[in-house]
Design a protein around this motif. Structure first.
Motif, short mmCIF file in Angstrom:
data_model
loop_
_atom_site.label_atom_id
_atom_site.label_comp_id
_atom_site.label_asym_id
_atom_site.label_seq_id
_atom_site.Cartn_x
_atom_site.Cartn_y
_atom_site.Cartn_z
N ALA A 269 0.83 -1.20 0.00
CA ALA A 269 0.00 0.00 0.00
C ALA A 269 0.87 1.26 0.00
N PRO A 270 0.28 2.42 -0.30
CA PRO A 270 1.07 3.67 -0.37
C PRO A 270 1.75 4.03 0.95
N ILE A 305 3.44 4.05 -6.25
CA ILE A 305 4.78 3.66 -5.78
C ILE A 305 5.34 2.47 -6.53
N VAL A 306 4.62 1.94 -7.52
CA VAL A 306 5.05 0.70 -8.15
C VAL A 306 6.41 0.84 -8.82
N ASP A 401 -5.03 0.49 -8.14
CA ASP A 401 -5.43 1.85 -7.78
C ASP A 401 -6.20 1.92 -6.47
N THR A 402 -7.08 0.94 -6.21
CA THR A 402 -7.85 0.94 -4.98
C THR A 402 -7.63 -0.37 -4.24
N LEU A 403 -7.85 -0.34 -2.92
CA LEU A 403 -7.64 -1.55 -2.14
C LEU A 403 -8.61 -2.65 -2.56
N VAL A 421 -0.10 -8.09 3.49
CA VAL A 421 -0.27 -6.70 3.11
C VAL A 421 0.77 -5.89 3.86
N PHE A 422 1.37 -4.94 3.17
CA PHE A 422 2.31 -4.02 3.79
C PHE A 422 1.66 -2.65 3.82
#
Length: 502
Positions: A269-270, A305-306, A401-403, A421-422
């Motif tokens: 995640a961001p 962030i990819v 883009d979304t969770l 999940v991070f």
């Protein structure tokens, strides 16, 4: 090098008291080392009569072992743990020689055996049943747990001793006996473990047949699957194997515990701590050369962030040392055999055809044995090759883009073993762990997909098979439950108020 590897294997077997077990100068079962592909020794596979005899001996021993008080059964497992501790280095060397694990991983696998023995010894005094309220006066309603029978253990090459110990330590304290069919790729580790357990049984006066070892390819395992004297078949392997084992055991109304494929993913995640995430991802994806059922195979990263994550992973991948797993600083050892490289090369070719880009890795080193550089692959979408498990160090990176989109991508595979999940956002973490989040048997937060502890139940859903091994209440798979009603009154009231007679 070949002669020195063979000498090391012989020395480790001799130290474990197994130097003279199953010798065969011209045996059909060949124990090879993936370190250079050379032959360590030749063995005779178990023939059908020998397999049947092993099952019969275990079945006969069960009639005695099931009546031994559980804490006394724990004494055997305690003694096994002591011998494993004494021979930790010897067993770890065999794990490295047969499975190709780096030394620290091999030692860690043997430590896992020691840990599960300690867990099982404690469990031997905690095989609890329940007492429930009866609707009838003067009655007590309860449940008791009893030994099940012979447990057939079919294990895979990638954890040649740990998975056996998960099953065997628990089965023994539960009052069961065990027949073990290890992978034909790793017979020497099995011979050493069997020798230590037989020694432990002698030391504590346990019945001789509480454990039996049978060696060989598929037909040996098929006998365990089909024999009605085997109450539970615990099988670790491919989904293809599970599709065969499950129905055949069910056809004779036996029990099955399946640990099959895993196509594990992590969501980044961001808000993730990228230093922590990158370290965890590299170990999960490249550790054991990608040959763990819990190896990370898909990385789903937020679009913002990819690019950064891929760049950092590529830098880390390029610094990974691939080579002889006994050398200091080497983090990635060999693949188990040629077929593994063929599957990896095919997967990378299909990924490129689907529009993927191999950012780094995916090359075979020019040396004896099957040594490859872990591959990092950027994919435009979750194509069919991504949805399949390739048992090699291939990590596919996808954006989201979304969770909700990330969780949908995560769950859109047939397998359901391990996940992660991070994130530093508690809402995102809780959402991932919720009923509509990860559909896997293992779901982690800020830790990778591999490296499960023995205290928790291990296993997964969907094509992973649904089995649970090791900790928590996994012991219940190795026992049968009886519901007991005790009438201590002088009346005979019937349940649900039923009236019968005058």
């Amino acid at each position: 090098m070949t002669s020195s590897l063979r000498a090391r294997a012989e020395q480790a077997l001799r130290a474990c008291g197994a130097a003279d077990d199953h010798p065969a100068a011209d045996g059909e079962l060949i124990a090879r080392t993936p370190l250079d592909g050379s032959v360590l020794c030749r063995l005779n596979p178990s023939n059908p009569e020998q397999v049947s005899d092993a099952i019969d001996q275990a079945h006969q021993a069960f009639s005695r072992w099931r009546t031994v008080p559980a804490p006394q059964r724990g004494v055997l497992v305690r003694r096994l743990g002591e011998l494993l501790t004494e021979h930790k280095a010897d067993l770890a060397d065999l794990v490295t020689l047969e499975a190709g694990k780096v030394t620290s991983e091999a030692l860690g696998e043997v430590q896992e055996m020691i840990d599960i023995c300690e867990f099982a010894v404690g469990l031997s005094r905690q095989l609890y049943g329940r007492t429930m309220a009866s609707e009838r006066p003067g009655h007590r309603l309860m449940e008791t747990w009893h030994p099940l029978g012979v447990v057939g253990v079919i294990s895979a090459f990638n954890f040649p001793v740990a998975v056996w110990s998960w099953n065997t330590a628990l089965a023994l304290v539960c009052g069961d006996t065990v027949v073990w069919k290890p992978s034909e790729l790793t017979p020497l580790t099995a011979i050493a473990c069997d020798a230590l357990l037989r020694r432990a049984a002698r030391d504590v006066g346990a019945p001789d047949g509480v454990h039996r070892l049978v060696l060989g390819p598929g037909p040996v395992g098929e006998q365990l699957v089909d024999d009605p004297r085997v109450a539970l078949v615990s099988a670790t392997g491919s989904v293809r194997m599970g599709r065969t084992v499950g129905p055949r055991v069910a056809a004779r109304f036996g029990r099955c515990l399946l640990e099959l494929g895993g196509n594990n993913a992590a969501v980044v995640a961001p808000t993730a701590d990228l230093d922590l995430a990158v370290r965890a991802v590299v170990f999960s994806a490249a550790g054991t050369a990608g040959q763990r059922c819990t190896s990370l195979r898909r990385l789903i990263v937020h679009a913002s962030i990819v690019d950064t994550v891929v760049d950092r992973l590529a830098d880390a991948y390029r610094q990974l040392r691939v080579g002889d797993p006994t050398e200091d600083g080497v983090l990635v050892g060999p693949l188990i055999r040629e077929q593994s490289w063929a599957a990896m090369a095919s997967a990378l070719e299909r990924a490129r055809a689907d529009g993927g880009t191999v950012v780094c890795g995916g090359e075979r080193l020019d040396r004896a044995g099957v040594y490859v550089t872990p591959a990092l692959v950027r994919m435009p979408a979750q194509t069919e090759v991504v949805r399949e498990e390739t048992f090699a160090p291939v990590l596919y990176v996808l954006g989201y883009d979304t969770l909700d989109e990330a969780i949908a991508l995560h769950n859109d595979v047939p397998q359901g073993l391990s996940s992660a999940v991070f994130t530093l956002d508690q809402r995102e973490a809780e959402r991932f762990l919720a009923a509509d989040g990860s559909d896997c048997g293992i779901a982690n937060v800020n830790i990778g997909t591999s490296g499960a502890e023995i205290g928790g139940a291990f296993g997964g859903e969907k094509e992973t098979g649904g089995g649970r091994e090791s900790g928590s209440d996994s012991w219940k798979a190795y026992m049968r439950r009886a519901t007991n009603t005790v009438n201590y009154s002088d009346q005979l009231p019937l349940a649900q108020g039923v009236k019968f007679g005058g």
